[in-house]
Scaffold this motif. Structure first.
Motif, PDB file in Angstrom:
ATOM      1  N   ALA A 104     -27.167 -17.579 -36.796  1.00 17.83           N
ATOM      2  CA  ALA A 104     -27.436 -18.736 -37.434  1.00 17.83           C
ATOM      3  C   ALA A 104     -27.987 -18.562 -38.855  1.00 17.83           C
ATOM      4  CB  ALA A 104     -28.810 -19.228 -36.569  1.00 17.83           C
ATOM      5  N   ARG A 123     -25.699 -17.792 -41.378  1.00 17.13           N
ATOM      6  CA  ARG A 123     -24.665 -17.105 -41.979  1.00 17.13           C
ATOM      7  C   ARG A 123     -24.291 -16.343 -42.573  1.00 17.13           C
ATOM      8  NH1 ARG A 123     -20.581 -21.620 -41.166  1.00 17.13           N
ATOM      9  NH2 ARG A 123     -21.358 -22.963 -38.763  1.00 17.13           N
ATOM     10  N   ALA A 158     -22.241 -22.652 -32.793  1.00 16.02           N
ATOM     11  CA  ALA A 158     -21.886 -23.040 -34.071  1.00 16.02           C
ATOM     12  C   ALA A 158     -20.230 -23.100 -34.281  1.00 16.02           C
ATOM     13  CB  ALA A 158     -21.973 -22.295 -35.127  1.00 16.02           C
TER      14      ALA A 158
END
Length: 738
Positions: A222, A224, A253
């Motif tokens: 999450a 990134r 995502a």
């Protein structure tokens, strides 16, 4: 317009400026890209695929980054022939290619060749089916024709095979209707090659340790951002289920995930787990796929329509537009190292690709490599540990069988305690495994009369007997020949005898010893691909097999719930030879194969046949204390700067003659770099002094960890150019010392 005018127009851009030029990298071992002229009216950018002239043919290449050659006059530039329609090569993949080339000293074009799928660049012809004509001809309508028209009444075109099957008729009827004017050709709508995973599908119930690790991996995805996490734990602790939660986070995502496996044969049970978790199959990538499937998969990846790819090391070069997670399963495996062509370690390069894509990398293993553990110790990698087997299963008991005290019968290889343990296991209705990491029937064939040893004519290696195929084969170059009826040196008939066991010979002994047992041999010779491996796994899980006999292929990732006994025929195999990582590799391999036992309710037992029960590897396996073993291994390597606490690079000289190889190796030795923290060993004949007919010599460069070997190697090799038949190969971070 005259020819001169046309040349002037092609050579000048608008406003009378000099011709626009761009560097184009071609998939060949050139030192770098070549400059080409961009014709008037054509627009190209870095990453675009183009067709350019090279000598007298047209070649596909990629517009590259970086400066052009200012010293090359416009008059010598050749124009780009055409821009190839299709997805451009993204910047992260171009940077990966440059990074690998710089690290391994390969040319960028050689690395590009692994990423550029030229067959996938050709435009696809859309599939053509049939639709019903708006005005039907005045002709007789049979019942079959009426059924066809009824199916097409919804207006949607259908392919011939689908239409014939739905109408319960034949392709000949469909063709006849088309010839008569009842049907018209129609372009079929394209379908996604891979169905999207079902993210709402409930996953398995995780233990507390698994849930903690999965949560950490989900957070990493999450974020990134680039990170590296080691996910390790005992065999059977459910590591795959944990990292599939990270895959789910990545897919949620809208990004893509890549899972690398060292052996594609491992994919069969992995695919079952994936489908149980997500309801669909992922994309698969390996060399055994047909050209058509590889083309379809490559295009789907490039279009973002392959959410998850599981594959061998070459999957690292697929054109992901938004790679959000990279998983390297069994990260310790040497199979991730490519030893031919561009010599690179896919594990390490996968970490680099994750960094370039701002994505997390997850390294997974029950027996992590010392390199990975050193990165954890240094704080570069995080670590998530699973200390217990999933579902309440216990770790197997490991016992050492001292072959000096309980030797096998003469001419046999299974000691009495192992034979008795197998019999007791089979009598309980459970499954047993015999493990020997050696293919074939015997590693050596010699003449009892004169002592001649059957050797490969192209390599300094013995020929391995494959009795089932009645062949002697070299496992290095592939040379094979029939087993001769007489010694080729002294002529004595029936004098050739097999020395030592291979997995075929153990199978022969097991057949004699356990005649009622249903046997299955698992080796690369008998399981040539994922389909065969999948069928073997199915048969074992369905309890259609009592006794499994296998090589290293059985050590990795399999889950056989009814297997309770593992017998290692030769636990000492692999400890010799002077290999830096021999002990580490042996403990990893034997711990992995031991981990196949007792993965369900019934407890497991592992018996290791050894002549050296006092060896640290055997003691570590018996005690189950791999952490202490790896700490001791690190303590031995650290003072002398051996990897991972220093850097190594092998320089391999080969030539058609021993004299040429020796001369080039001596010249390299005289020009070798020197200084504080730098050492060069050799030259010396390689253990495989002749390979595929070429004579080989090795030198080894060792430096402190803070000294990069690449600049040293470039300066060193520039002083001694290869001439004639001499070839100089470089292996940075070598794993094989053959």
């Amino acid at each position: 317009m005259t020819r001169t005018d046309r040349k002037r127009q092609d050579g000048l851009a608008l406003g009378g400026e000099a011709a626009r030029r761009v560097p184009v990298l071609l998939p060949y071992p050139f030192a770098g890209p070549f400059d080409y002229r961009v014709p008037s009216g054509m627009e190209v950018s870095p990453g675009d695929l183009v067709l350019v002239p090279l000598n007298r043919r047209a070649e596909a290449g990629v517009v590259w980054d970086g400066p052009t050659d200012a010293g090359l006059p416009d008059s010598r530039l050749k124009p780009i022939s055409a821009r190839i329609e299709g997805p451009a090569m993204r910047a992260d993949l171009r940077r990966l290619i440059d990074w690998i080339a710089g690290y391994t000293l390969a040319t960028p074009g050689e690395v590009l060749a692994m990423a550029l799928r030229t067959n996938a660049l050709r435009p696809e012809t859309p599939p053509v089916g049939f639709r019903a004509a708006e005005v039907l001809p005045q002709a007789r309508l049979t019942e079959a024709r009426q059924r066809v028209l009824a199916i097409l009444s919804d207006g949607a075109p259908r392919g011939m095979a689908d239409l014939a099957r739905a109408a319960d008729t034949t392709a000949a009827v469909i063709r006849g209707m088309a010839d008569a004017g009842f049907l018209l050709p129609a372009t079929m709508p394209t379908r996604r090659a891979f169905a999207p995973p079902d993210l709402e599908r409930p996953g398995p119930t995780l233990s507390a340790d698994q849930a903690t690790a999965a949560s950490a991996l989900r957070r990493a995805v999450a974020a990134r951002a680039f990170s590296v996490t080691l996910l390790d734990g005992v065999t059977g602790s459910g590591k795959t289920e944990v990292y599939l939660e990270a895959v789910a986070e990545c897919l949620g995502a809208g990004r893509q995930a890549l899972v690398l496996l060292p052996e594609i044969a491992l994919s069969s049970q992995w695919l079952e787990r994936f489908e149980r978790r997500f309801g669909v199959a992922p994309a698969i990538w390996h060399s055994d796929l047909s050209s058509r499937i590889r083309k379809t998969t490559w295009r789907a990846v490039a279009a973002g329509e392959a959410p998850v790819v599981v594959g061998a090391r070459s999957a690292l070069f697929l054109p992901f537009p938004d790679l959000g997670l990279v998983v390297i399963d069994e990260e310790h495996e040497s199979a991730f190292k490519q030893e031919e062509g561009v010599v690179y370690n896919a594990r390490d390069m996968a970490v680099v690709r994750a960094r370039l894509c701002h994505a997390p990398a997850v390294l997974v293993s029950a027996t992590p490599s010392l390199e990975t553990l050193a990165n954890v110790e240094a704080g570069r990698y995080q670590r998530r540990h699973l200390p217990a087997r999933h579902g309440g299963a216990t770790l197997p008991e490991v016992r050492l069988l001292d072959l000096r005290a309980t030797p096998p019968a003469r001419g046999k290889f299974l000691a009495p305690p192992l034979i008795e343990a197998v019999r007791e296991t089979l009598a309980r209705g459970e499954q047993a495994m015999l493990f020997l990491n050696r293919r074939g029937y015997a590693p050596l064939t010699l003449c009892r009369a004169c002592g001649h040893r059957m050797q490969c004519p192209n390599c300094t290696a013995w020929l391995v007997e494959h009795r089932a195929r009645k062949l002697l084969q070299c496992h290095h170059c592939g040379h094979s020949e029939p087993i001769p009826p007489a010694c080729p040196i002294c002529g004595a008939e029936h004098s050739l005898t097999a020395v030592g066991p291979g997995v075929e010979r153990i199978t022969e002994e097991a057949t004699e010893t356990f005649p009622e047992a249903r046997r299955l041999v698992m080796a690369s010779d008998t399981l040539p691909g994922p389909l065969a491996a999948g069928e073997a796994a199915r048969a074992i899980s369905a309890r259609e097999v009592d006794l499994i006999i296998g090589t290293q292929i059985v050590a990795k990732g399999w889950h056989f719930p009814h297997l309770t006994l593992v017998g290692v025929v030769d636990a000492d195999l692999g400890l010799g030879g002077g290999d830096l990582r021999a002990a580490e590799r042996t403990v990893q391999l034997l711990h992995q194969v031991a981990g196949r036992a007792g993965r369900a309710e019934a407890p497991g037992t592992v018996l290791l046949q050894t002549f050296s029960p006092e060896h640290p590897v055997m003691q570590a396996l018996r005690a189950g204390d791999l952490d202490r073993f790896m700490a001791d291994e690190a303590a031995q390597r650290r003072p002398a700067n051996w990897p991972p606490y220093g850097r190594l690079a092998a320089v391999i000289v080969s030539a058609d003659s021993a004299e040429a190889a020796d001369t080039a190796a001596r010249d390299l030795a005289r020009a070798a770099p020197h200084g504080a923290g730098i050492a060069v060993f050799g030259p010396a004949p390689a253990p495989l002094a002749i390979l595929r007919g070429r004579h080989r010599r090795r030198l080894l460069l060792k430096t402190r960890r803070d000294i990069a070997v690449q600049p040293l190697l470039r300066d060193w090799l520039a002083q001694v150019p290869a001439r004639g038949s001499v070839r100089i190969d470089v292996d940075v971070d070598p794993m094989s010392f053959l």
